[in-house]
Design a protein around this motif. Structure first.
Motif, short mmCIF file in Angstrom:
data_model
loop_
_atom_site.label_atom_id
_atom_site.label_comp_id
_atom_site.label_asym_id
_atom_site.label_seq_id
_atom_site.Cartn_x
_atom_site.Cartn_y
_atom_site.Cartn_z
N LEU A 137 52.58 -6.00 -104.42
CA LEU A 137 51.70 -6.40 -105.51
C LEU A 137 52.51 -6.98 -106.66
N GLU B 193 48.86 -6.40 -111.08
CA GLU B 193 47.80 -6.37 -110.07
C GLU B 193 47.47 -4.93 -109.74
N SER C 122 45.24 -2.28 -107.06
CA SER C 122 44.62 -2.11 -105.76
C SER C 122 43.91 -0.76 -105.73
#
Length: 54
Positions: A4, A8, A10
């Motif tokens: 990532l 970012e 997730s």
């Protein structure tokens, strides 16, 4: 490379588990609701109402 980038986000495993748990809970709640709804006795059209309350 599947890393990532900085900043970012997730959902990861925890996000999946939360959504899966909500799905299972919803399934069982709907199943229970259908069972309870089938117990309700409504008068059908054409049947006389005797006025008695249960």
């Amino acid at each position: 490379m599947n890393a990532l980038a900085a900043g970012e986000v997730s959902p990861g495993l925890l996000g999946f588990l939360v959504v899966a748990a909500l799905g299972f809970a919803l399934y069982f709640l709907v199943k229970s609701m259908n069972k309870q709804m089938s117990k309700i006795d409504l008068p059908h059209a054409g049947e006389p109402d005797d006025g008695k309350a249960k």
